[in-house]
Design a protein around this motif. Structure first.
Motif, PDB file in Angstrom:
ATOM      1  N   GLY A 136       0.830  -1.203   0.000  1.00 25.97           N
ATOM      2  CA  GLY A 136       0.000   0.000   0.000  1.00 25.97           C
ATOM      3  C   GLY A 136       0.862   1.249   0.000  1.00 25.97           C
ATOM      4  N   THR A 137       0.304   2.350  -0.429  1.00 28.84           N
ATOM      5  CA  THR A 137       1.050   3.604  -0.425  1.00 28.84           C
ATOM      6  C   THR A 137       0.429   4.598   0.546  1.00 28.84           C
ATOM      7  OG1 THR A 137      -0.249   4.156  -2.369  1.00 28.84           O
ATOM      8  CG2 THR A 137       2.043   3.510  -2.742  1.00 28.84           C
ATOM      9  N   HIS A 138      -0.885   4.557   0.679  1.00 29.14           N
ATOM     10  CA  HIS A 138      -1.564   5.537   1.510  1.00 29.14           C
ATOM     11  C   HIS A 138      -2.723   4.852   2.232  1.00 29.14           C
ATOM     12  CE1 HIS A 138      -3.326   9.258   2.833  1.00 29.14           C
ATOM     13  NE2 HIS A 138      -4.463   8.925   2.285  1.00 29.14           N
ATOM     14  N   ALA A 139      -2.848   5.131   3.532  1.00 25.07           N
ATOM     15  CA  ALA A 139      -3.972   4.615   4.297  1.00 25.07           C
ATOM     16  C   ALA A 139      -4.847   5.791   4.703  1.00 25.07           C
ATOM     17  CB  ALA A 139      -3.491   3.855   5.523  1.00 25.07           C
ATOM     18  N   GLN A 140      -6.108   5.706   4.335  1.00 18.15           N
ATOM     19  CA  GLN A 140      -7.028   6.801   4.605  1.00 18.15           C
ATOM     20  C   GLN A 140      -7.632   6.645   5.993  1.00 18.15           C
ATOM     21  OE1 GLN A 140      -9.627   7.230   1.225  1.00 18.15           O
ATOM     22  NE2 GLN A 140     -10.994   8.528   2.425  1.00 18.15           N
ATOM     23  N   PRO A 141      -7.590   7.703   6.814  1.00 15.95           N
ATOM     24  CA  PRO A 141      -8.227   7.611   8.130  1.00 15.95           C
ATOM     25  C   PRO A 141      -9.730   7.377   7.965  1.00 15.95           C
ATOM     26  CG  PRO A 141      -6.839   9.561   7.973  1.00 15.95           C
ATOM     27  CD  PRO A 141      -6.938   8.995   6.600  1.00 15.95           C
ATOM     28  N   SER A 142     -10.273   6.493   8.779  1.00 14.96           N
ATOM     29  CA  SER A 142     -11.676   6.149   8.624  1.00 14.96           C
ATOM     30  C   SER A 142     -12.357   6.015   9.976  1.00 14.96           C
ATOM     31  CB  SER A 142     -11.798   4.845   7.852  1.00 14.96           C
ATOM     32  OG  SER A 142     -13.116   4.370   7.890  1.00 14.96           O
ATOM     33  N   SER A 143     -13.599   6.511  10.051  1.00 20.96           N
ATOM     34  CA  SER A 143     -14.364   6.367  11.292  1.00 20.96           C
ATOM     35  C   SER A 143     -15.234   5.119  11.242  1.00 20.96           C
ATOM     36  CB  SER A 143     -15.229   7.610  11.515  1.00 20.96           C
ATOM     37  OG  SER A 143     -16.037   7.798  10.388  1.00 20.96           O
ATOM     38  N   GLU A 144     -15.147   4.374  10.141  1.00 24.54           N
ATOM     39  CA  GLU A 144     -15.934   3.150   9.992  1.00 24.54           C
ATOM     40  C   GLU A 144     -15.266   1.947  10.662  1.00 24.54           C
ATOM     41  OE1 GLU A 144     -19.059   3.023   7.921  1.00 24.54           O
ATOM     42  OE2 GLU A 144     -18.756   5.036   8.679  1.00 24.54           O
ATOM     43  N   ILE A 145     -14.056   2.169  11.178  1.00 24.44           N
ATOM     44  CA  ILE A 145     -13.368   1.101  11.899  1.00 24.44           C
ATOM     45  C   ILE A 145     -13.464   1.408  13.389  1.00 24.44           C
ATOM     46  CG2 ILE A 145     -11.218  -0.200  12.118  1.00 24.44           C
ATOM     47  CD1 ILE A 145     -10.296   1.295   9.527  1.00 24.44           C
ATOM     48  N   THR A 146     -13.945   0.444  14.154  1.00 23.73           N
ATOM     49  CA  THR A 146     -14.007   0.621  15.603  1.00 23.73           C
ATOM     50  C   THR A 146     -12.851  -0.120  16.237  1.00 23.73           C
ATOM     51  OG1 THR A 146     -16.337   0.197  15.175  1.00 23.73           O
ATOM     52  CG2 THR A 146     -15.748   0.813  17.413  1.00 23.73           C
ATOM     53  N   LEU A 147     -12.025   0.629  16.940  1.00 21.80           N
ATOM     54  CA  LEU A 147     -10.883   0.041  17.635  1.00 21.80           C
ATOM     55  C   LEU A 147     -11.126   0.202  19.133  1.00 21.80           C
ATOM     56  CD1 LEU A 147      -7.884  -0.972  17.817  1.00 21.80           C
ATOM     57  CD2 LEU A 147      -7.208   1.395  17.574  1.00 21.80           C
ATOM     58  N   THR A 148     -11.264  -0.907  19.823  1.00 22.26           N
ATOM     59  CA  THR A 148     -11.520  -0.856  21.257  1.00 22.26           C
ATOM     60  C   THR A 148     -10.280  -1.319  22.013  1.00 22.26           C
ATOM     61  OG1 THR A 148     -13.752  -1.510  20.666  1.00 22.26           O
ATOM     62  CG2 THR A 148     -13.244  -1.422  23.005  1.00 22.26           C
ATOM     63  N   VAL A 149      -9.663  -0.384  22.723  1.00 21.01           N
ATOM     64  CA  VAL A 149      -8.498  -0.698  23.554  1.00 21.01           C
ATOM     65  C   VAL A 149      -8.679   0.029  24.885  1.00 21.01           C
ATOM     66  CG1 VAL A 149      -6.729  -1.140  21.791  1.00 21.01           C
ATOM     67  CG2 VAL A 149      -7.257   1.197  22.429  1.00 21.01           C
ATOM     68  N   PRO A 150      -8.066  -0.475  25.956  1.00 21.80           N
ATOM     69  CA  PRO A 150      -8.181   0.257  27.224  1.00 21.80           C
ATOM     70  C   PRO A 150      -7.379   1.565  27.147  1.00 21.80           C
ATOM     71  CG  PRO A 150      -6.717  -1.623  27.455  1.00 21.80           C
ATOM     72  CD  PRO A 150      -7.308  -1.717  26.094  1.00 21.80           C
ATOM     73  N   GLU A 151      -7.883   2.610  27.817  1.00 20.21           N
ATOM     74  CA  GLU A 151      -7.158   3.882  27.822  1.00 20.21           C
ATOM     75  C   GLU A 151      -5.840   3.728  28.572  1.00 20.21           C
ATOM     76  OE1 GLU A 151      -8.791   7.814  29.170  1.00 20.21           O
ATOM     77  OE2 GLU A 151     -10.485   7.008  28.029  1.00 20.21           O
ATOM     78  N   ILE A 152      -5.935   3.053  29.694  1.00 23.08           N
ATOM     79  CA  ILE A 152      -4.733   2.798  30.489  1.00 23.08           C
ATOM     80  C   ILE A 152      -4.596   1.297  30.687  1.00 23.08           C
ATOM     81  CG2 ILE A 152      -3.638   3.106  32.746  1.00 23.08           C
ATOM     82  CD1 ILE A 152      -5.205   5.759  32.944  1.00 23.08           C
ATOM     83  N   ALA A 153      -3.433   0.767  30.311  1.00 19.28           N
ATOM     84  CA  ALA A 153      -3.194  -0.656  30.500  1.00 19.28           C
ATOM     85  C   ALA A 153      -2.192  -0.802  31.642  1.00 19.28           C
ATOM     86  CB  ALA A 153      -2.645  -1.275  29.232  1.00 19.28           C
ATOM     87  N   GLU A 154      -2.621  -1.458  32.707  1.00 19.55           N
ATOM     88  CA  GLU A 154      -1.702  -1.621  33.833  1.00 19.55           C
ATOM     89  C   GLU A 154      -0.591  -2.582  33.488  1.00 19.55           C
ATOM     90  OE1 GLU A 154      -3.217  -2.522  37.654  1.00 19.55           O
ATOM     91  OE2 GLU A 154      -4.406  -0.692  37.713  1.00 19.55           O
ATOM     92  N   ASN A 155      -0.951  -3.619  32.730  1.00 19.74           N
ATOM     93  CA  ASN A 155       0.031  -4.609  32.345  1.00 19.74           C
ATOM     94  C   ASN A 155       0.155  -4.622  30.815  1.00 19.74           C
ATOM     95  OD1 ASN A 155       1.660  -6.781  31.975  1.00 19.74           O
ATOM     96  ND2 ASN A 155       0.338  -8.252  32.997  1.00 19.74           N
TER      97      ASN A 155
END
Lengths: 157, 103
Positions: free
Chosen positions: A57-76
């Motif tokens: 790929g050459t360019h990745a377009q930012p998209s709001s159609e992808i939901t990424l769920t990660v913790p805001e703070i990871a203790e471990n």
């Protein structure tokens, strides 16, 4: 011809050498199969852009159609749950990237037709960093990101 | 020797939800042991998941996937009682395959 003890020994050692070489050849073809498929270029890339290039790929377009769920703070940082869901049409592959890890690419998933563009996995994050969800569709690459704060690193001891 | 995976595949509606827990060290190659020597990298590179011989997901992993990896995903087009097979292969050529029936 008489079989002496010496001859028998020699025959035995020759046979065992043959076994070892045959065995190692088998092992080698096995691992070659793994490294053939495994995208070494992408996995040894250090930056997010390099990973994108390794996937062609050459360019990745930012998209709001992808939901990424990660913790805001990871203790471990050794166990960080990540959930990625894509609403983009014809999602073919989902990649998980961590910007500040020694190698940016963490995992890639190929999504065949019939499988939902939804993946849940656990990854290691070395230090506070952006996590990227890179999605490949028929119409190019799309990306979304989120920052994860890590209080205890997941790489090294 | 590797330990068996824990796999659960449950049908709800027309979709099968798969949860898999794979027993593997997933050693990065960066970690040092108590004696200060580097522990060599040992991690799963390929994961293939099939249902009735048809691929439903294939993954490539790097060393930064957590120890004892956990994976969830959903797919459609399978019935109760059909077999789901997960196979992994790591960077040292070890491999393991486990099968479970969809419930």
């Amino acid at each position: 011809m008489q079989i002496t003890r010496r001859k028998l020994l020699r025959l035995g050692s020759a046979l065992s050498v043959l076994c070892i070489t045959a065995g190692s050849a088998l092992f080698r073809t096995g691992s070659a199969w793994a490294s053939d498929i495994w995208n070494k270029n992408a996995f040894s890339a250090k930056a997010v852009d390099e990973v994108l290039k390794a996937f062609g790929g050459t360019h990745a377009q930012p998209s709001s159609e992808i939901t990424l769920t990660v913790p805001e703070i990871a203790e471990n940082g050794a166990v960080v749950p990540v959930i990625i869901e894509s609403k983009l049409l014809n999602t073919r592959a989902i990649h998980i990237l961590v910007e500040k890890n020694p190698f940016a690419l963490s995992a890639t998933f190929d999504i065949p037709p019939g499988t939902d563009p939804y993946i849940g996995a656990r990854i290691k994050i070395g230090s506070t960093s952006n996590v990227y969800a890179l999605v490949r569709t028929d119409s190019g690459f799309f990306i979304t990101q989120k920052e994860v704060k890590v209080t205890l690193g997941g790489c090294g001891g | 020797m590797s330990y068996p995976m824990k796999i659960r595949a449950t049908l709800s509606g027309d979709k099968v939800e798969v949860k898999a827990l794979i027993a593997h060290e997933m050693e990065t190659g960066f970690r040092k042991d108590t004696a200060g020597t580097l522990v060599p990298a040992h991690y799963i590179q390929l994961v293939t998941i099939q249902c009735n011989g048809k691929s439903v997901l294939s993954a490539q992993w790097g060393p930064s996937v957590s120890k004892n990896p956990f994976l969830t995903f959903r797919f459609s087009g399978a019935k109760k009682g059909e077999k789901l097979n997960i196979t992994w292969q790591d960077n040292l050529g070890e491999t393991r395959s486990d099968e479970v029936a969809i419930t």
